[in-house]
Design an enzyme around this catalytic site. Structure first.
Site, short mmCIF file in Angstrom:
data_model
loop_
_atom_site.label_atom_id
_atom_site.label_comp_id
_atom_site.label_asym_id
_atom_site.label_seq_id
_atom_site.Cartn_x
_atom_site.Cartn_y
_atom_site.Cartn_z
CG ASN A 66 55.95 45.81 33.42
OD1 ASN A 66 55.21 45.96 34.37
ND2 ASN A 66 56.01 44.70 32.73
CB CYS A 126 55.37 39.90 39.62
SG CYS A 126 54.37 38.41 39.78
CG HIS A 180 56.37 41.02 30.19
ND1 HIS A 180 55.11 41.57 30.13
CD2 HIS A 180 56.68 40.97 31.51
CE1 HIS A 180 54.68 41.84 31.35
NE2 HIS A 180 55.62 41.49 32.21
P1 HMG Z 1 43.59 28.34 43.97
O1 HMG Z 1 43.33 28.93 45.29
O2 HMG Z 1 44.50 27.15 43.86
O3 HMG Z 1 42.19 28.07 43.23
O4 HMG Z 1 44.15 29.49 43.03
P2 HMG Z 1 41.22 26.82 43.28
O5 HMG Z 1 41.03 26.37 41.86
O6 HMG Z 1 41.69 25.82 44.31
O7 HMG Z 1 39.87 27.50 43.77
C1 HMG Z 1 39.74 28.05 45.09
C2 HMG Z 1 38.59 29.04 45.11
O8 HMG Z 1 38.93 30.14 44.27
C3 HMG Z 1 37.28 28.49 44.57
O9 HMG Z 1 36.23 29.12 45.30
C4 HMG Z 1 37.23 29.01 43.15
O10 HMG Z 1 35.94 29.17 42.63
C5 HMG Z 1 37.90 30.35 43.31
P3 HMG Z 1 35.42 28.34 46.44
O11 HMG Z 1 34.82 27.16 45.74
O12 HMG Z 1 36.47 27.95 47.44
O13 HMG Z 1 34.45 29.38 46.90
N1 HMG Z 1 38.53 30.78 42.06
C6 HMG Z 1 38.31 31.96 41.45
N2 HMG Z 1 37.55 33.02 41.76
C7 HMG Z 1 37.55 34.05 40.89
N3 HMG Z 1 38.25 34.07 39.75
C8 HMG Z 1 39.03 33.03 39.41
C9 HMG Z 1 39.08 31.93 40.27
N4 HMG Z 1 39.74 30.75 40.23
C10 HMG Z 1 39.39 30.07 41.31
N5 HMG Z 1 39.73 33.05 38.26
C11 HMG Z 1 44.55 30.53 40.93
C12 HMG Z 1 44.55 29.23 41.70
C13 HMG Z 1 45.23 30.28 39.60
C14 HMG Z 1 43.11 30.98 40.69
C15 HMG Z 1 45.31 31.59 41.77
O14 HMG Z 1 46.58 31.08 42.05
C16 HMG Z 1 45.43 32.92 41.10
O15 HMG Z 1 44.44 33.64 40.93
N6 HMG Z 1 46.66 33.30 40.67
C17 HMG Z 1 46.89 34.53 39.97
C18 HMG Z 1 48.18 35.17 40.41
C19 HMG Z 1 48.43 36.42 39.59
O16 HMG Z 1 47.51 37.06 39.12
N7 HMG Z 1 49.71 36.79 39.46
C20 HMG Z 1 50.11 37.95 38.73
C21 HMG Z 1 49.94 37.81 37.26
S1 HMG Z 1 51.29 36.93 36.48
C22 HMG Z 1 52.49 38.14 36.19
O17 HMG Z 1 52.37 39.23 36.68
C23 HMG Z 1 53.63 37.81 35.26
C24 HMG Z 1 53.52 38.49 33.89
O18 HMG Z 1 53.48 39.90 34.03
C25 HMG Z 1 54.70 38.10 32.99
C26 HMG Z 1 56.06 38.26 33.68
O19 HMG Z 1 56.38 39.35 34.19
O20 HMG Z 1 56.78 37.26 33.67
C27 HMG Z 1 52.23 38.05 33.17
MG MG Z 2 55.20 41.17 34.35
#
Ligand code: HMG
Ligand code: MG
Length: 298
Positions: free
Chosen positions: A249, A240, A207
């Site tokens: 990408n 990202c 990737h």
């Molecule tokens: P957090 O704020 O630490 O979550 O986020 P939490 O567990 O403390 O929960 C806080 C609140 O969020 C709670 O709600 C949960 O229910 C809610 P409240 O009780 O306060 O009302 N919550 C959610 N709601 C909907 N969907 C969920 C969810 N999880 C918790 N799934 C978390 C932690 C991991 C969720 C957050 O950091 C996050 O969503 N991160 C995602 C970041 C992301 O998407 N980054 C881009 C993708 S990675 C990438 O692009 C790299 C890749 O392409 C490869 C590369 O290039 O290397 C893949």
């Molecule tokens: Mg990526």
């Protein structure tokens, strides 16, 4: 040698659109997915079930899957970070998910709000339950080559983290050059280090982001080292939001051009794909960064 055939894992609808400043309407996303399938792509990473505040661009994941016209022979994997995300994905009827861990401590904190160890504790039950529900699970590993805060990342550190995701039950491990800094020697060495550690190299995917213009060269190095699944995004969309220096990408069109020249099968209609990227660039109001799109469009 080279593989006879490469599977292209199209990430534009997810990795591409997650980084756009504007939120693309769900109807446009659905047409994008349909056009990509029409161009012959068979793995379309559709969206993410992450926290909508973290990635507002993909907050319409439920609507998207409800409106998706699933084509036969096409898989539509989605990103899932935790049990909450898995519940949402199961409710939406998905059959393929991807978890996404970090090889480095700093990016685990920035991207997942957890430490390196906490992220594994978060993902393990997700993979176990997803497998029990009959889903296929891919593991992503980010920052496999360099990290904007920690510098060069050691191959041994990456292999240790990757091994854990495979041990959880991931069927494939995608090695992410999240900020696009890798060069070919590093790619070859990392894949060899996985092989020497007992990992079947055919379970690895690559990737590459194209920040430093190395994505295509790195892809060929990976193919020659035994990899046959390559991630790319139509038109080179992407980046990202939690890794500032990351750009798009590897463009799927650039990848297809390389594979075509090498005589490696890929199954994509390049003309239809270019048309799709030109259409998407119009929707986004900015030109595609892909050299191949620009050479062939018009
Ligand atoms: P957090 O704020 O630490 O979550 O986020 P939490 O567990 O403390 O929960 C806080 C609140 O969020 C709670 O709600 C949960 O229910 C809610 P409240 O009780 O306060 O009302 N919550 C959610 N709601 C909907 N969907 C969920 C969810 N999880 C918790 N799934 C978390 C932690 C991991 C969720 C957050 O950091 C996050 O969503 N991160 C995602 C970041 C992301 O998407 N980054 C881009 C993708 S990675 C990438 O692009 C790299 C890749 O392409 C490869 C590369 O290039 O290397 C893949
Ligand atoms: Mg990526």
């Amino acid at each position: 040698g080279l593989p006879a055939r490469v599977t292209i894992w199209e990430v534009g609808p997810r990795d591409g659109l997650q980084n756009e400043k504007s939120v693309v309407p769900v109807e446009v996303k659905l047409e994008f997915l349909d056009r990509l399938a029409g161009a012959g792509l068979t793995t379309l990473e559709a969206t993410s079930f992450v926290h909508p505040k973290w990635v507002p661009q993909l907050a319409d994941a439920e609507q998207l899957l409800a409106g998706l016209d699933r084509r036969e022979g096409v898989r539509y994997p989605v990103l899932v970070p935790n049990e909450r995300g898995l519940n949402r994905a199961l409710d939406a009827g998905v059959s393929d998910i991807a978890i996404f861990a970090s090889a480095t401590e700093t990016f685990a904190q920035r991207n997942l709000n957890s430490t390196l160890d906490e992220q594994f504790a978060m993902f393990e039950p997700v993979v176990t339950r997803a497998r029990a529900e009959g889903l296929d699970v891919r593991g992503y590993l980010s920052m496999c080559f360099g990290d904007p805060w920690e510098g060069v990342v050691a191959a041994e550190q990456v292999v240790r983290a990757g091994q854990r995701l495979l041990d959880f039950g991931c069927s494939q491990l995608s090695l992410g050059d999240t900020i696009g800094v890798a060069t070919t020697g590093q790619v070859t060495r990392l894949i060899e280090t996985f092989g020497k550690s007992g990992v079947d190299v055919s379970t690895l995917a690559v990737h590459f982001h194209d920040t430093y213009g190395q994505a295509l060269a790195n892809t060929e190095a990976a193919l020659r080292a035994g990899v046959s699944t390559v991630d790319s995004s139509a038109g080179g969309l992407g980046g990202c939001p939690y890794a500032e220096s990351a750009t798009g990408n590897l463009a799927t069109e650039d990848l297809v051009w390389l594979l075509e020249g090498l005589g490696v099968e890929h199954g994509v209609d390049l003309g239809k794909l270019v048309d799709t990227s030109v259409w998407m660039a119009e929707r986004l109001g900015r030109p595609s960064p892909s050299r191949v799109v620009n050479a062939l469009a018009g």
